[in-house]
Scaffold this motif. Sequence first.
Motif, short mmCIF file in Angstrom:
data_model
loop_
_atom_site.label_atom_id
_atom_site.label_comp_id
_atom_site.label_asym_id
_atom_site.label_seq_id
_atom_site.Cartn_x
_atom_site.Cartn_y
_atom_site.Cartn_z
N LEU A 1 0.83 -1.20 0.00
CA LEU A 1 0.00 0.00 0.00
C LEU A 1 0.86 1.26 0.00
O LEU A 1 1.89 1.31 0.67
CB LEU A 1 -0.90 0.04 1.23
N ALA A 2 0.39 2.28 -0.68
CA ALA A 2 1.04 3.59 -0.63
C ALA A 2 0.61 4.29 0.66
O ALA A 2 -0.39 3.93 1.28
CB ALA A 2 0.65 4.43 -1.84
N ALA A 3 1.35 5.32 1.05
CA ALA A 3 1.09 6.02 2.31
C ALA A 3 -0.28 6.68 2.33
O ALA A 3 -0.87 6.85 3.40
CB ALA A 3 2.17 7.06 2.56
N ASP A 4 -0.82 7.05 1.17
CA ASP A 4 -2.10 7.73 1.14
C ASP A 4 -3.26 6.79 0.81
O ASP A 4 -4.38 7.24 0.57
CB ASP A 4 -2.09 8.90 0.16
N ASP A 5 -3.01 5.48 0.80
CA ASP A 5 -4.07 4.50 0.60
C ASP A 5 -4.72 4.16 1.93
O ASP A 5 -4.03 4.03 2.96
CB ASP A 5 -3.52 3.20 -0.01
N ASP A 6 -6.04 3.99 1.96
CA ASP A 6 -6.70 3.49 3.16
C ASP A 6 -6.30 2.05 3.39
O ASP A 6 -6.14 1.26 2.44
CB ASP A 6 -8.23 3.54 3.00
N LEU A 7 -6.13 1.68 4.65
CA LEU A 7 -5.94 0.27 4.96
C LEU A 7 -7.23 -0.47 4.63
O LEU A 7 -8.33 0.07 4.81
CB LEU A 7 -5.62 0.07 6.45
N PRO A 8 -7.14 -1.70 4.15
CA PRO A 8 -8.36 -2.45 3.87
C PRO A 8 -9.12 -2.75 5.16
O PRO A 8 -8.54 -2.76 6.25
CB PRO A 8 -7.84 -3.74 3.22
N ALA A 9 -10.42 -2.99 5.05
CA ALA A 9 -11.25 -3.26 6.23
C ALA A 9 -10.78 -4.51 6.97
O ALA A 9 -11.03 -4.66 8.16
CB ALA A 9 -12.71 -3.39 5.83
N SER A 10 -10.09 -5.40 6.27
CA SER A 10 -9.62 -6.63 6.89
C SER A 10 -8.21 -6.51 7.48
O SER A 10 -7.56 -7.51 7.77
CB SER A 10 -9.64 -7.78 5.87
N LEU A 11 -7.75 -5.26 7.67
CA LEU A 11 -6.47 -5.02 8.34
C LEU A 11 -6.64 -3.76 9.19
O LEU A 11 -6.52 -2.65 8.70
CB LEU A 11 -5.34 -4.86 7.31
N GLY A 12 -6.96 -3.97 10.47
CA GLY A 12 -7.30 -2.84 11.32
C GLY A 12 -6.31 -2.59 12.43
O GLY A 12 -5.21 -3.16 12.48
N VAL A 13 -6.70 -1.69 13.32
CA VAL A 13 -5.88 -1.30 14.48
C VAL A 13 -6.74 -1.42 15.73
O VAL A 13 -7.92 -1.06 15.73
CB VAL A 13 -5.37 0.15 14.34
N GLY A 14 -6.15 -1.96 16.80
CA GLY A 14 -6.84 -2.08 18.08
C GLY A 14 -6.17 -1.22 19.14
O GLY A 14 -4.95 -1.04 19.12
N LEU A 15 -6.96 -0.67 20.06
CA LEU A 15 -6.44 0.18 21.12
C LEU A 15 -6.87 -0.32 22.50
O LEU A 15 -8.04 -0.66 22.70
CB LEU A 15 -6.92 1.62 20.95
N ILE A 16 -5.92 -0.34 23.45
CA ILE A 16 -6.21 -0.61 24.85
C ILE A 16 -6.54 0.73 25.49
O ILE A 16 -5.67 1.59 25.68
CB ILE A 16 -5.01 -1.27 25.54
N HIS B 1 -6.90 8.97 10.55
CA HIS B 1 -6.52 9.93 9.52
C HIS B 1 -5.18 9.61 8.87
O HIS B 1 -5.05 9.64 7.65
CB HIS B 1 -6.45 11.34 10.11
N THR B 2 -4.16 9.33 9.70
CA THR B 2 -2.81 9.11 9.16
C THR B 2 -2.61 7.65 8.76
O THR B 2 -2.20 7.36 7.63
CB THR B 2 -1.75 9.53 10.18
N ALA B 3 -2.89 6.73 9.68
CA ALA B 3 -2.79 5.31 9.34
C ALA B 3 -3.89 4.91 8.36
O ALA B 3 -3.76 3.93 7.64
CB ALA B 3 -2.89 4.46 10.60
N ARG B 4 -4.99 5.70 8.37
CA ARG B 4 -6.11 5.48 7.44
C ARG B 4 -6.74 4.10 7.63
O ARG B 4 -7.07 3.41 6.67
CB ARG B 4 -5.66 5.72 6.00
N ALA B 5 -6.89 3.72 8.91
CA ALA B 5 -7.52 2.43 9.21
C ALA B 5 -9.00 2.46 8.86
O ALA B 5 -9.68 3.47 9.07
CB ALA B 5 -7.33 2.09 10.69
N SER B 6 -9.49 1.35 8.36
CA SER B 6 -10.91 1.21 8.04
C SER B 6 -11.63 0.33 9.06
O SER B 6 -12.85 0.17 8.99
CB SER B 6 -11.09 0.63 6.64
N SER B 7 -10.86 -0.28 9.98
CA SER B 7 -11.42 -1.07 11.07
C SER B 7 -10.71 -0.68 12.36
O SER B 7 -9.48 -0.61 12.40
CB SER B 7 -11.25 -2.56 10.81
N LEU B 8 -11.49 -0.45 13.42
CA LEU B 8 -10.94 -0.03 14.71
C LEU B 8 -11.53 -0.89 15.81
O LEU B 8 -12.75 -1.00 15.94
CB LEU B 8 -11.29 1.45 14.96
N TRP B 9 -10.65 -1.50 16.61
CA TRP B 9 -11.05 -2.36 17.73
C TRP B 9 -10.77 -1.61 19.02
O TRP B 9 -9.64 -1.18 19.27
CB TRP B 9 -10.23 -3.65 17.65
N LEU B 10 -11.80 -1.45 19.84
CA LEU B 10 -11.67 -0.78 21.13
C LEU B 10 -11.83 -1.79 22.26
O LEU B 10 -12.75 -2.60 22.25
CB LEU B 10 -12.75 0.31 21.27
#
Length: 333
Positions: free
Chosen positions: A45-60, A87-96
């Motif tokens: 992926l390029a830096a300005d591409d959104d991450l796909p919905a099947s590759l997200g980020v989780g936060l504690i 905005h920067t990582a452009r995640a399309s899935s977020l786990w809280l």
Amino acid sequence: MAGVAGGELAAAVHKAGGIGFIGGGHTPLNSLKAEVDKARSSIGLAADDDLPASLGVGLILWRLEPPFLSPEAAATEPDRWLRYVLHTARASSLWLAFPNGGDWEGWIARARRIEAERERSDKVRLVVMVQRVETAKEALEWDGVDAIVLQGTESGGHGPAHEFGAPLASLTSHLASHVPNPASPPFVLGAGGLSSASSIAAALAPGVLAGVVPGTALCVADEALLPRAQKELLVHSSTSESVRGMSWDEARGTLGWPEGVDGRGIRNKTSEEPPKVAGSEEGRERYSRAVKEGDVERVVTWAGTGVGDVKRIAPAEEIVRELMAEVVGSPQL
């Protein structure tokens, strides 16, 4: 999976047809940025591409709240992290996960507000992880939630203490009448003791869960951040060696977890110590030395009750395929 689920593992699970998450919130923001960069590189992926919905980020989340942060810092840090992720990582899935004050709806509203600051083609998929049936029932009604992870006491790492939670099968059974159609959002996903194709098939059989979240099974993936010695320990451990407690957290000084949450890992010298002993000055010094030496007899190796089904270190793609072998259709992670 703090300390395990980095960018390479999340990308590998994504490539295998599952949904991979990069763990964040437990280390400085720059560490999360490095792992997101690895994921981007792995899937081209390029830096300005959104991450796909099947590759997200989780936060504690408790790490972004008082009392872990000062009131002044807590007023700005959550937005800073969410702006990076959305905005920067452009995640399309977020786990809280694990808000200390239980203000789930506040966090959900904050995430949606930050999301709305940037134009995007698709809505962010929002996942919340809960440990009690009562909270899961409430979450089914929360506006803005796309999926709910129902975490049983069998789960490795941090999760519900025995006196607070229940096994996954019990949670699923009590939630069944509130999920008339598992194929409709918000989807309910199960976590806890799911490290084999047969255990996953059994968890999905009642028709309540839309998918599963294997943790321990992927700790031994080639791409996981866990040191090799700890992967070997998991491969050679039995289910009876997976125990819950707070002694590891006392020794590490990680004591901000919400009420009713403790950790599950492979029994060792630290877990056998009373929490007050493990958390003493001498105990913390002893643990710190063990970390530097890579001593698995003292350092925590998080693992759920499914560890007895973990038999080998292998690429994540192979593990995902094996886990889903008894389920018809695409991997559901």
